[in-house]
Write a protein that holds these residues in place. Sequence first.
Motif, PDB file in Angstrom:
ATOM      1  N   ASP A  31     -83.780 103.926 -69.584  1.00 45.05           N
ATOM      2  CA  ASP A  31     -83.415 102.896 -68.610  1.00 45.05           C
ATOM      3  C   ASP A  31     -83.666 103.390 -67.196  1.00 45.05           C
ATOM      4  OD1 ASP A  31     -82.690 101.233 -70.622  1.00 45.05           O
ATOM      5  OD2 ASP A  31     -80.550 101.701 -70.518  1.00 45.05           O
ATOM      6  N   ALA A  32     -83.391 104.661 -66.939  1.00 42.61           N
ATOM      7  CA  ALA A  32     -83.587 105.218 -65.604  1.00 42.61           C
ATOM      8  C   ALA A  32     -85.050 105.185 -65.218  1.00 42.61           C
ATOM      9  CB  ALA A  32     -83.058 106.649 -65.550  1.00 42.61           C
ATOM     10  N   ARG A  58     -81.238 100.521 -48.916  1.00 48.07           N
ATOM     11  CA  ARG A  58     -82.320  99.551 -48.995  1.00 48.07           C
ATOM     12  C   ARG A  58     -81.825  98.132 -49.257  1.00 48.07           C
ATOM     13  NH1 ARG A  58     -86.452 103.279 -52.646  1.00 48.07           N
ATOM     14  NH2 ARG A  58     -87.082 104.675 -50.942  1.00 48.07           N
ATOM     15  N   GLN A  59     -80.568  97.996 -49.658  1.00 44.61           N
ATOM     16  CA  GLN A  59     -79.989  96.664 -49.862  1.00 44.61           C
ATOM     17  C   GLN A  59     -79.455  96.068 -48.558  1.00 44.61           C
ATOM     18  OE1 GLN A  59     -77.056  96.927 -52.974  1.00 44.61           O
ATOM     19  NE2 GLN A  59     -78.499  97.804 -54.452  1.00 44.61           N
ATOM     20  N   ILE A  60     -79.459  96.857 -47.491  1.00 44.09           N
ATOM     21  CA  ILE A  60     -78.977  96.368 -46.203  1.00 44.09           C
ATOM     22  C   ILE A  60     -80.119  95.650 -45.494  1.00 44.09           C
ATOM     23  CG2 ILE A  60     -78.083  97.025 -43.947  1.00 44.09           C
ATOM     24  CD1 ILE A  60     -76.762  99.427 -45.259  1.00 44.09           C
ATOM     25  N   ASN A  61     -79.925  94.399 -45.153  1.00 40.05           N
ATOM     26  CA  ASN A  61     -80.921  93.629 -44.406  1.00 40.05           C
ATOM     27  C   ASN A  61     -80.685  93.832 -42.917  1.00 40.05           C
ATOM     28  OD1 ASN A  61     -82.423  91.685 -46.454  1.00 40.05           O
ATOM     29  ND2 ASN A  61     -80.283  91.784 -47.092  1.00 40.05           N
ATOM     30  N   THR A  62     -81.714  94.223 -42.205  1.00 39.92           N
ATOM     31  CA  THR A  62     -81.608  94.433 -40.756  1.00 39.92           C
ATOM     32  C   THR A  62     -82.458  93.397 -40.013  1.00 39.92           C
ATOM     33  OG1 THR A  62     -83.356  96.105 -40.926  1.00 39.92           O
ATOM     34  CG2 THR A  62     -81.077  96.873 -40.955  1.00 39.92           C
ATOM     35  N   ALA A  63     -83.772  93.520 -40.093  1.00 37.66           N
ATOM     36  CA  ALA A  63     -84.690  92.574 -39.449  1.00 37.66           C
ATOM     37  C   ALA A  63     -86.025  92.646 -40.168  1.00 37.66           C
ATOM     38  CB  ALA A  63     -84.864  92.894 -37.964  1.00 37.66           C
ATOM     39  N   ALA A  76     -79.713 112.819 -57.775  1.00 42.01           N
ATOM     40  CA  ALA A  76     -79.218 111.536 -58.283  1.00 42.01           C
ATOM     41  C   ALA A  76     -78.367 110.831 -57.232  1.00 42.01           C
ATOM     42  CB  ALA A  76     -78.423 111.753 -59.568  1.00 42.01           C
ATOM     43  N   GLN A  77     -77.495 111.596 -56.557  1.00 47.28           N
ATOM     44  CA  GLN A  77     -76.665 111.004 -55.500  1.00 47.28           C
ATOM     45  C   GLN A  77     -77.522 110.528 -54.333  1.00 47.28           C
ATOM     46  OE1 GLN A  77     -73.838 114.096 -54.584  1.00 47.28           O
ATOM     47  NE2 GLN A  77     -72.472 113.543 -56.272  1.00 47.28           N
ATOM     48  N   GLU A  78     -78.531 111.330 -53.992  1.00 49.26           N
ATOM     49  CA  GLU A  78     -79.435 110.936 -52.910  1.00 49.26           C
ATOM     50  C   GLU A  78     -80.154 109.638 -53.253  1.00 49.26           C
ATOM     51  OE1 GLU A  78     -83.390 112.677 -50.564  1.00 49.26           O
ATOM     52  OE2 GLU A  78     -82.325 113.887 -52.050  1.00 49.26           O
ATOM     53  N   TRP A  79     -80.578 109.493 -54.492  1.00 47.98           N
ATOM     54  CA  TRP A  79     -81.270 108.281 -54.928  1.00 47.98           C
ATOM     55  C   TRP A  79     -80.345 107.061 -54.862  1.00 47.98           C
ATOM     56  CZ3 TRP A  79     -85.427 105.713 -55.313  1.00 47.98           C
ATOM     57  CH2 TRP A  79     -85.558 104.643 -56.191  1.00 47.98           C
ATOM     58  N   ILE A  80     -79.085 107.236 -55.275  1.00 45.00           N
ATOM     59  CA  ILE A  80     -78.113 106.139 -55.227  1.00 45.00           C
ATOM     60  C   ILE A  80     -77.898 105.700 -53.780  1.00 45.00           C
ATOM     61  CG2 ILE A  80     -75.707 105.527 -55.612  1.00 45.00           C
ATOM     62  CD1 ILE A  80     -75.749 107.358 -58.062  1.00 45.00           C
TER      63      ILE A  80
END
Length: 236
Positions: free
Chosen positions: A2-3, A29-34, A19-23
Motif C-alpha cells: 500500500d505504501a 502539501r494539503q495547505i492551499n496558499t495561492a 517516514a515522519q518527514e514524508w508525513i
Amino acid sequence: TDATRLGTPFEAQFHQGRAQEWIIQRLIRQINTAQLVRVLSVYPGEDGAGFVDVEPMQLQQSTTGIVVPSAPMYRLPYLRTQGGVSAIIIDPAAGDIGLAVFAQRDISNVVATREPAAAATNRAYDAGDGLYIGGFLNATPTQFVEFLPEAAGINVTTPGDLTIQAGGDMTATVGGDLSITVAGSVSISAASTTWSGPVTFNDPIAAPEATINNIPFTTHKHIGAGPGNPTGVPIP
C-alpha cells in the motif's frame, strides 16, 4: 505494498525519521496558499462585485506520472478596487488568468452575510475558501487607462464609446494647448455657454440659434442701413 502505491519513498518505508518527514511533507502539501487559475464563468453582483468559477492552471500528476486535470473551484469572490462607494469597475471575463488565494479559515458565512461571522467548519487553507485576484499573464489590452512612467502623462484608449457623467460641475485646466479632433458631429447643449479666447473653430459651424453680445444673430434687424452704410447698427 500500500505504501508503494501511495508513492511513499523507499527510505520512508524502513526509516522512522524518513517516514515522519514524508508525513509532514504530505500534510504541508494539503495547505492551499495561492495558485494561478483560469476563469471559467463570471457571475457579476447585482449590488457589487460578484463571483467566478475557475480552474487551476497547474495540473495534478499521479504517482505514476500521469497528468490529471485539476478540479474546478466554484464561486470565488473576485476583487474590485473600491473605497466606500467609489470603485474602479473592471470585472473579470471568461478566459482571464488570475491568482486564487485561500483564507486561513472557513469564510463561507462571511461571504454569505458580508458581516463578521464564526467559521462554519474547522477547515483551514482549504480550496473551498478561495478569493480571486486578476489578472496575470493575459493578452495585450485594447481598452485601457495607461499611466506613463515619470508622470509623463495619462492615456485613455477605447475602441467604443467614452461617456463621462458628473452630477456637479466639471472643471478642466490645461497648461498647454487643447486639440480636439472629431470625425463626426459635435453637439453642445447647455443653459449658458461662455468661451474666453482666443478660441478658433474651423468651418463649417452650424448654429440654429446663436446669440453673441446679447444680439440674436438669426432674428436681429439693423437700423440706419442704406447707401454708404450697408450694415447699419444691429438692434439687440
